[in-house]
Enzyme design. Sequence first.
Site, PDB file in Angstrom:
ATOM      1  N   PHE A  11       0.817  -1.221   0.000  1.00 45.38           N
ATOM      2  CA  PHE A  11       0.000   0.000   0.000  1.00 45.38           C
ATOM      3  C   PHE A  11       0.858   1.281   0.000  1.00 45.38           C
ATOM      4  O   PHE A  11       0.851   2.053  -0.976  1.00 45.38           O
ATOM      5  CB  PHE A  11      -0.941  -0.063   1.221  1.00 45.38           C
ATOM      6  CG  PHE A  11      -1.549   1.234   1.630  1.00 45.38           C
ATOM      7  CD1 PHE A  11      -2.190   2.064   0.708  1.00 45.38           C
ATOM      8  CD2 PHE A  11      -1.514   1.632   2.973  1.00 45.38           C
ATOM      9  CE1 PHE A  11      -2.775   3.268   1.104  1.00 45.38           C
ATOM     10  CE2 PHE A  11      -2.100   2.823   3.378  1.00 45.38           C
ATOM     11  CZ  PHE A  11      -2.720   3.645   2.446  1.00 45.38           C
ATOM     12  N   ALA A  81       9.088  -2.770   3.497  1.00 44.13           N
ATOM     13  CA  ALA A  81       8.615  -4.168   3.549  1.00 44.13           C
ATOM     14  C   ALA A  81       8.373  -4.602   4.986  1.00 44.13           C
ATOM     15  O   ALA A  81       9.234  -4.443   5.856  1.00 44.13           O
ATOM     16  CB  ALA A  81       9.649  -5.088   2.901  1.00 44.13           C
ATOM     17  N   ALA A  82       7.200  -5.153   5.217  1.00 40.59           N
ATOM     18  CA  ALA A  82       6.845  -5.636   6.553  1.00 40.59           C
ATOM     19  C   ALA A  82       5.562  -6.437   6.466  1.00 40.59           C
ATOM     20  O   ALA A  82       4.812  -6.330   5.501  1.00 40.59           O
ATOM     21  CB  ALA A  82       6.643  -4.459   7.509  1.00 40.59           C
ATOM     22  N   THR A 133       6.253   2.841  12.719  1.00 38.04           N
ATOM     23  CA  THR A 133       4.875   3.130  13.105  1.00 38.04           C
ATOM     24  C   THR A 133       4.805   3.811  14.474  1.00 38.04           C
ATOM     25  O   THR A 133       5.704   3.631  15.308  1.00 38.04           O
ATOM     26  CB  THR A 133       4.084   1.807  13.147  1.00 38.04           C
ATOM     27  OG1 THR A 133       2.806   2.037  13.715  1.00 38.04           O
ATOM     28  CG2 THR A 133       4.794   0.746  13.982  1.00 38.04           C
ATOM     29  N   ASP A 134       3.691   4.514  14.703  1.00 40.84           N
ATOM     30  CA  ASP A 134       3.469   5.105  16.038  1.00 40.84           C
ATOM     31  C   ASP A 134       3.102   4.040  17.074  1.00 40.84           C
ATOM     32  O   ASP A 134       3.123   4.301  18.272  1.00 40.84           O
ATOM     33  CB  ASP A 134       2.375   6.189  15.979  1.00 40.84           C
ATOM     34  CG  ASP A 134       1.019   5.689  15.494  1.00 40.84           C
ATOM     35  OD1 ASP A 134       0.892   4.495  15.145  1.00 40.84           O
ATOM     36  OD2 ASP A 134       0.077   6.509  15.461  1.00 40.84           O
ATOM     37  N   GLU A 135       2.755   2.827  16.597  1.00 39.15           N
ATOM     38  CA  GLU A 135       2.281   1.796  17.536  1.00 39.15           C
ATOM     39  C   GLU A 135       3.380   1.337  18.486  1.00 39.15           C
ATOM     40  O   GLU A 135       3.093   0.721  19.515  1.00 39.15           O
ATOM     41  CB  GLU A 135       1.720   0.592  16.777  1.00 39.15           C
ATOM     42  CG  GLU A 135       0.542   0.970  15.921  1.00 39.15           C
ATOM     43  CD  GLU A 135      -0.368  -0.192  15.555  1.00 39.15           C
ATOM     44  OE1 GLU A 135      -0.187  -1.293  16.092  1.00 39.15           O
ATOM     45  OE2 GLU A 135      -1.259   0.035  14.723  1.00 39.15           O
ATOM     46  N   TYR A 159       2.664  -7.369  16.302  1.00 38.25           N
ATOM     47  CA  TYR A 159       3.076  -6.479  15.209  1.00 38.25           C
ATOM     48  C   TYR A 159       3.929  -5.329  15.748  1.00 38.25           C
ATOM     49  O   TYR A 159       5.044  -5.095  15.267  1.00 38.25           O
ATOM     50  CB  TYR A 159       1.843  -5.921  14.476  1.00 38.25           C
ATOM     51  CG  TYR A 159       2.167  -4.704  13.619  1.00 38.25           C
ATOM     52  CD1 TYR A 159       2.951  -4.821  12.482  1.00 38.25           C
ATOM     53  CD2 TYR A 159       1.711  -3.428  13.981  1.00 38.25           C
ATOM     54  CE1 TYR A 159       3.279  -3.701  11.713  1.00 38.25           C
ATOM     55  CE2 TYR A 159       2.028  -2.310  13.224  1.00 38.25           C
ATOM     56  CZ  TYR A 159       2.805  -2.453  12.091  1.00 38.25           C
ATOM     57  OH  TYR A 159       3.137  -1.357  11.335  1.00 38.25           O
ATOM     58  N   SER A 160       3.407  -4.604  16.735  1.00 35.14           N
ATOM     59  CA  SER A 160       4.148  -3.416  17.184  1.00 35.14           C
ATOM     60  C   SER A 160       5.452  -3.813  17.872  1.00 35.14           C
ATOM     61  O   SER A 160       6.456  -3.097  17.768  1.00 35.14           O
ATOM     62  CB  SER A 160       3.286  -2.518  18.071  1.00 35.14           C
ATOM     63  OG  SER A 160       2.745  -3.218  19.151  1.00 35.14           O
ATOM     64  N   LYS A 163       7.921  -4.394  15.137  1.00 36.01           N
ATOM     65  CA  LYS A 163       8.386  -3.116  14.563  1.00 36.01           C
ATOM     66  C   LYS A 163       9.329  -2.429  15.554  1.00 36.01           C
ATOM     67  O   LYS A 163      10.343  -1.829  15.157  1.00 36.01           O
ATOM     68  CB  LYS A 163       7.205  -2.204  14.227  1.00 36.01           C
ATOM     69  CG  LYS A 163       6.350  -2.668  13.069  1.00 36.01           C
ATOM     70  CD  LYS A 163       7.072  -2.696  11.723  1.00 36.01           C
ATOM     71  CE  LYS A 163       7.381  -1.323  11.177  1.00 36.01           C
ATOM     72  NZ  LYS A 163       7.935  -1.411   9.784  1.00 36.01           N
ATOM     73  N   ASN A 189      -2.341   5.327   8.043  1.00 34.06           N
ATOM     74  CA  ASN A 189      -2.473   5.827   6.667  1.00 34.06           C
ATOM     75  C   ASN A 189      -3.770   5.347   6.043  1.00 34.06           C
ATOM     76  O   ASN A 189      -4.284   4.281   6.393  1.00 34.06           O
ATOM     77  CB  ASN A 189      -1.341   5.275   5.804  1.00 34.06           C
ATOM     78  CG  ASN A 189      -0.010   5.957   6.019  1.00 34.06           C
ATOM     79  OD1 ASN A 189       0.746   6.131   5.079  1.00 34.06           O
ATOM     80  ND2 ASN A 189       0.310   6.353   7.235  1.00 34.06           N
ATOM     81  N   PRO A 214     -17.976  -3.921  10.610  1.00 34.84           N
ATOM     82  CA  PRO A 214     -17.651  -4.396  11.961  1.00 34.84           C
ATOM     83  C   PRO A 214     -16.915  -3.346  12.788  1.00 34.84           C
ATOM     84  O   PRO A 214     -15.856  -2.852  12.391  1.00 34.84           O
ATOM     85  CB  PRO A 214     -16.736  -5.603  11.699  1.00 34.84           C
ATOM     86  CG  PRO A 214     -16.197  -5.402  10.329  1.00 34.84           C
ATOM     87  CD  PRO A 214     -17.105  -4.494   9.573  1.00 34.84           C
ATOM     88  N   ASN A 258     -12.856   5.595  16.127  1.00 37.05           N
ATOM     89  CA  ASN A 258     -13.184   4.758  14.963  1.00 37.05           C
ATOM     90  C   ASN A 258     -14.611   4.964  14.477  1.00 37.05           C
ATOM     91  O   ASN A 258     -14.870   5.011  13.267  1.00 37.05           O
ATOM     92  CB  ASN A 258     -12.978   3.274  15.306  1.00 37.05           C
ATOM     93  CG  ASN A 258     -11.515   2.945  15.529  1.00 37.05           C
ATOM     94  OD1 ASN A 258     -10.632   3.660  15.038  1.00 37.05           O
ATOM     95  ND2 ASN A 258     -11.244   1.888  16.268  1.00 37.05           N
ATOM     96  N   ARG A 291     -10.769  -6.443  19.596  1.00 34.45           N
ATOM     97  CA  ARG A 291      -9.445  -7.007  19.298  1.00 34.45           C
ATOM     98  C   ARG A 291      -8.732  -7.276  20.632  1.00 34.45           C
ATOM     99  O   ARG A 291      -8.702  -6.377  21.488  1.00 34.45           O
ATOM    100  CB  ARG A 291      -8.680  -5.960  18.479  1.00 34.45           C
ATOM    101  CG  ARG A 291      -7.231  -6.243  18.222  1.00 34.45           C
ATOM    102  CD  ARG A 291      -6.559  -5.065  17.509  1.00 34.45           C
ATOM    103  NE  ARG A 291      -6.804  -5.052  16.092  1.00 34.45           N
ATOM    104  CZ  ARG A 291      -6.437  -4.066  15.271  1.00 34.45           C
ATOM    105  NH1 ARG A 291      -5.796  -3.006  15.754  1.00 34.45           N
ATOM    106  NH2 ARG A 291      -6.679  -4.115  13.988  1.00 34.45           N
TER     107      ARG A 291
END
Length: 352
Positions: A11, A81-82, A133-135, A159-160, A163, A189, A214, A258, A291
């Site tokens: 993306f 890439a990730a 990322t900010d995460e 994930y975070s 990273k 993004n 959802p 959200n 989640r």
Amino acid sequence: MTLLVTGGAGFIGSNFVLDWLRDHDEPIVNLDSLTYAGNLQNLGALEGDARHHFVHGDIADQPLVERLLAEHGVRAIMHFAAESHVDRSIHGPDAFIQTNVVGTFRLLEAARGYWGALEAPAKDAFRFLHVSTDEVYGSLSGTDPAFTELNRYEPNSPYSASKAASDHLVRAYHHTYGLPVLTSNCSNNYGPYQFPEKLIPLVIHNALAGKPLPIYGDGQQVRDWLHVGDHASALRAVLERGVPGETYNVGGWNEKPNLEVVHALCARLDALQPRADGQSYASQITYVRDRPGHDRRYAIDASKIERDLGWRPAETFDSGIDKTVRWYLAHGDWVAAVTDGSYRAWVSKNYQ
Ligand code: NAD
Ligand code: DAU
């Protein structure tokens, strides 16, 4: 002079490549292993363009990366890439460790060897830009100030955490070996070519398909939203003017719960392509199980990149969302190819 872009069929990477080649003649070598998230159709506009050289391969393949760096005389690596989807990291973290941690390590090793052998001025000019990322900063309460570059790392998802590990490796390669690295930590993004597993494209797709929209938990989790074109321009600023060893937060100054984002999307869709029964797409909103470990709020203080590099986002939330909804409405063929899986046949059809 050539850029090596990793993950340039995803993306953000594909948006960066398209934007770059719109404004520059400097070629790009695009290394992407084409996971489910890699889609060469995103780069269809570059077919036959000699400035874009696509290589189907893995960032963890160190000899391949070493060869590409040397053969193309690369002056900077833009590392996108990730594995990037939090929900997938919860269901299966292995690929996240492999690509985000081991893959970044292999890429750093290849870069260190190549850069170490360069002579000035190429050596001084070389850059490794790590897109993060900010995460990595964890979760904020409603009253906490936004993340600055000085916030402690407190990653909460696989994930975070992966990273964060890659950010630490990048930092260590600067501190220990002097590799001229730059790190950007960006917020959520949205825009063209985003895989419809992420909130905004998923909601647009499901709305038009008559499916439920959802909402995890109470829908009051807050994210900062940035149009992908603004992320690409921020990365160009970091590449051109960033100081090696520094990190830069990138954000849109657009904190939204959200539920508000989903209502904004429904309102644009209601205006641009109303439902046949006259009801709002918002009637498709469905609350689902939250989640696990869901971070409550992210917020980015992007003052440093504005002060030091003169970058600010060009899009407001309203202008970016309007463009994005229009893009997905105009590119139903792209969405259909992604959702029915036929985009994966594009590689064999067009590249073999
Ligand atoms: P994406 O999932 O859309 O694309 C990732 C790309 O990397 C795909 O083309 C995939 O094929 C490729 N890839 C995966 N593993 C690879 C490997 N081992 N070797 C080579 N290529 C591989 O991701 P995205 O949303 O475009 O994110 C790009 C980068 O930006 C990531 O590093 C992500 O952590 C970071 N980021 C994303 C966001 C966001 O909101 N999407 C925000 C901040 C930072
Ligand atoms: O903050 C930057 C990060 O933003 C990037 O590093 C990640 O690569 C990117 O995926 C994104 O992570 P999020 O988890 O914030 O994005 P996602 O689109 O998956 O979810 C956004 C919010 O919407 C989050 O609070 C979860 C919620 N959500 C998501 C989906 C897919 C829902 O309520 N329903 C959904 O169906």
